[in-house]
Design a protein around this motif. Structure first.
Motif, short mmCIF file in Angstrom:
data_model
loop_
_atom_site.label_atom_id
_atom_site.label_comp_id
_atom_site.label_asym_id
_atom_site.label_seq_id
_atom_site.Cartn_x
_atom_site.Cartn_y
_atom_site.Cartn_z
N THR A 91 0.81 -1.25 0.00
CA THR A 91 0.01 -0.04 0.05
C THR A 91 0.91 1.25 0.07
O THR A 91 2.03 1.28 0.55
CB THR A 91 -1.03 -0.09 1.30
OG1 THR A 91 -0.13 -0.17 2.53
CG2 THR A 91 -1.84 -1.04 1.26
N THR A 92 0.25 2.45 -0.63
CA THR A 92 1.01 3.42 -0.73
C THR A 92 0.17 4.64 0.23
O THR A 92 -0.92 4.56 0.35
CB THR A 92 1.27 4.03 -1.96
OG1 THR A 92 1.73 3.01 -2.78
CG2 THR A 92 1.85 5.55 -2.19
N THR A 93 0.84 5.37 0.96
CA THR A 93 0.59 6.26 2.21
C THR A 93 1.42 7.51 2.11
O THR A 93 2.38 7.58 1.27
CB THR A 93 0.53 5.72 3.52
OG1 THR A 93 -0.37 6.45 4.24
CG2 THR A 93 1.84 5.26 4.04
N SER A 94 0.86 8.60 2.72
CA SER A 94 1.83 9.58 2.92
C SER A 94 2.99 9.59 4.00
O SER A 94 2.87 8.54 4.69
CB SER A 94 0.85 10.83 3.26
OG SER A 94 0.55 10.48 4.85
N PRO A 95 3.76 10.43 3.94
CA PRO A 95 5.15 10.28 4.73
C PRO A 95 4.62 10.22 6.28
O PRO A 95 5.29 9.74 7.00
CB PRO A 95 5.95 11.49 4.50
CG PRO A 95 5.84 11.78 2.97
CD PRO A 95 4.31 11.43 2.85
N GLU A 96 3.43 11.00 6.35
CA GLU A 96 2.87 11.14 7.86
C GLU A 96 2.75 9.36 8.29
O GLU A 96 2.61 9.70 9.56
CB GLU A 96 1.66 11.83 7.86
CG GLU A 96 0.91 12.07 9.09
CD GLU A 96 -0.17 12.98 9.21
OE1 GLU A 96 -0.91 13.09 10.07
OE2 GLU A 96 -0.71 13.19 8.08
N TYR A 97 2.42 8.58 7.64
CA TYR A 97 1.97 7.18 8.16
C TYR A 97 2.74 6.23 7.50
O TYR A 97 2.61 4.97 7.92
CB TYR A 97 0.49 6.91 7.46
CG TYR A 97 -0.56 7.93 7.87
CD1 TYR A 97 -0.84 8.35 9.32
CD2 TYR A 97 -1.40 8.67 7.00
CE1 TYR A 97 -1.86 9.26 9.94
CE2 TYR A 97 -2.29 10.05 7.36
CZ TYR A 97 -2.54 10.00 8.81
OH TYR A 97 -3.38 10.91 9.27
N GLY A 98 4.01 6.52 7.09
CA GLY A 98 4.75 5.39 6.63
C GLY A 98 6.09 5.74 6.36
O GLY A 98 6.62 6.64 6.75
N TRP A 99 6.73 4.86 5.51
CA TRP A 99 8.38 4.99 5.57
C TRP A 99 8.52 4.74 4.13
O TRP A 99 8.02 3.88 3.39
CB TRP A 99 9.10 3.91 6.17
CG TRP A 99 10.35 4.12 6.58
CD1 TRP A 99 11.41 3.49 6.00
CD2 TRP A 99 11.14 4.98 7.70
NE1 TRP A 99 12.60 3.92 6.54
CE2 TRP A 99 12.54 4.51 7.43
CE3 TRP A 99 10.52 5.74 8.76
CZ2 TRP A 99 13.32 5.36 8.37
CZ3 TRP A 99 11.54 6.25 9.39
CH2 TRP A 99 12.82 6.20 9.36
N PRO A 100 9.77 5.45 3.52
CA PRO A 100 9.89 5.26 2.10
C PRO A 100 10.58 3.93 1.91
O PRO A 100 11.50 3.57 2.31
CB PRO A 100 11.09 6.35 1.87
CG PRO A 100 11.36 6.67 3.26
CD PRO A 100 10.39 6.49 4.07
N ILE A 101 9.95 3.26 0.66
CA ILE A 101 10.63 1.82 0.40
C ILE A 101 10.76 1.90 -0.83
O ILE A 101 10.03 2.36 -1.96
CB ILE A 101 9.67 0.76 0.87
CG1 ILE A 101 9.20 0.84 2.23
CG2 ILE A 101 9.95 -0.59 0.31
CD1 ILE A 101 10.21 0.47 3.21
N GLY A 102 12.06 1.27 -1.41
CA GLY A 102 12.28 1.32 -2.71
C GLY A 102 13.04 2.73 -3.34
O GLY A 102 13.47 3.43 -2.42
N VAL A 103 13.19 2.77 -4.57
CA VAL A 103 14.10 3.87 -4.92
C VAL A 103 13.63 5.25 -4.76
O VAL A 103 12.15 5.47 -4.77
CB VAL A 103 14.38 3.64 -6.59
CG1 VAL A 103 15.16 5.00 -6.86
CG2 VAL A 103 15.17 2.61 -6.79
N GLY A 104 14.14 6.22 -4.09
CA GLY A 104 13.94 7.62 -3.92
C GLY A 104 12.62 7.71 -2.70
O GLY A 104 12.69 7.00 -1.87
#
Length: 390
Positions: free
Chosen positions: A196-209
């Protein structure tokens, strides 16, 4: 992940055994637990400790143990648990939705085990692995310059393991029985991230960039433990606290939980289930201590009050099977509603362990296992070191 609620009635029969004598007696474990050979476990570990139990794969809870008995080296059998099973895996996401309850039909979600899943052990019906493994130092004592006085021993443990595919997650469930009489229930989450994709407020960057933020979430795992220390008639649950923070002294405070209770973990707080009439050879009551300090203590909204405590004590009712979404019509829906102040004569203990999963790059598919669980330790079951008891 998904929720299935196809409940089937099942009642575990109570064990009936006699109290330990005040002096050692020959082990009476020649009578096997009342289950077929495929579902019976009888394991003596290298230090002489013996564990006996029955297992079954229930439709709802998955791997369920019953008639769990411990025999220390040179001692007599002590029944510990009438039954033990998972009672819920609650998975709320940080953004507020979704909020999964993953136990509904674990028995139909079993992952068939291979030899690689059960190294050195035995696969039972490809559903359960029964194996033993090293558990590190049992003890180490320096000889203070005298090599002849140095003491060191490695311990071993019996493992009962099953695995389940629930949506994109695979759950590995273990009950670990130590040669020191300890029991460690734990669950490991692996498989795949949700994607799932979420905003930085609720998640952590995964993958490139920083284009994809995988959403953080909690795993709140509940276990249901029906203790029977040499029978169900006298067991009592006690809570121990040691106040004295920022002082030089600490005192011991004992609270006997005579009525159904919702309790919260605190530093230096633990509980024990004790039978005051079953005593070791030092004449101390036999008990098992429950320690639940490794929990994230998730506390949900008003409609998730079952998350507001880390340990529940309830009076035994066969229809109180799950911590949430309990669909048995004769009983309430969740464990917080079971605790209505009823007097406890036959205690059932529900343990809630939380883990907050903040995804990371290392969680790339297949995701490494992250574990959560708690520990049950014998307290005064033997009158001396269980590795040296005679």
């Amino acid at each position: 992940m998904f929720l299935q609620l196809a409940l089937a009635a099942f009642v575990v029969a109570a064990a009936s055994v006699t109290p330990l004598p005040d002096a050692p007696a020959p082990a009476a474990a020649e009578t096997p637990p009342p289950c077929g050979s495929d579902h019976r476990v009888d394991q003596t570990l290298t230090n002489g400790a013996r564990w006996q139990m029955c297992w079954e794969m229930r439709t709802i809870e998955g791997l369920t143990l019953s008639r769990v008995t411990y025999t220390p080296k040179g001692g007599v059998p002590v029944s510990v648990l009438r039954s033990a099973a998972l009672a819920q895996i609650h998975v709320p996401y940080d953004s507020g939705e979704p909020r999964y309850h993953d136990i509904g039909s674990l028995g139909s979600a079993v992952i068939p085990l291979t030899d690689g899943d059960c190294p050195g052990g035995e696969r039972r019906l490809d559903q359960v692995c029964v194996t033993t493994r090293p558990r590190g130092h049992a003890y180490l004592k320096d000889g203070f310059g005298d090599p002849g006085q140095r003491r060191s021993l490695q311990g071993r443990e019996l493992v009962m393991l099953s695995a389940y595919q629930v949506g994109w997650y695979a759950y590995v469930a273990e009950f670990v029985f130590g040669d020191d009489g300890s029991i460690t229930p734990r669950v490991g989450a692996t498989g795949s991230l949700a994607g799932t994709t979420t905003s930085p407020e609720y998640g952590w960057p995964i993958g490139v960039g920083r284009k994809h933020f995988e959403e953080s979430h909690s795993h709140n795992v509940f276990w249901r433990l029906d203790f029977d220390i040499q029978g169900k008639s006298r067991d009592v649950v006690e809570q121990y606290d040691f106040p004295g923070n920022k002082t030089k002294k600490r005192t011991l405070e004992k609270t006997v939980l005579t009525r159904e209770t919702a309790a919260r973990s605190r530093p230096t707080r633990w509980w024990r289930v004790v039978d005051p009439e079953v005593r070791n050879t030092d004449r101390h009551p036999v008990s098992w201590e429950i320690n639940n300090t490794d929990t994230a203590q998730y506390r949900g909204p008003a409609d998730e009050r079952f998350t507001r405590a880390d340990l529940y004590v309830t009076q035994y009712k066969a229809c109180e099977r799950l911590a949430t979404y309990n669909a048995e019509p004769r009983c309430a829906e969740s464990v917080d509603r079971y605790t209505d102040g009823e007097k406890v004569r036959d205690p059932v203990v529900w343990v809630n362990v939380g883990f907050h999963h903040v995804p990371r790059d290392e969680d790339a598919d297949p995701m490494p296992v992250h574990w959560q669980g708690f520990r049950i330790t014998p307290r005064d079951v033997t009158a001396t070191n269980p590795y040296r008891a005679e």
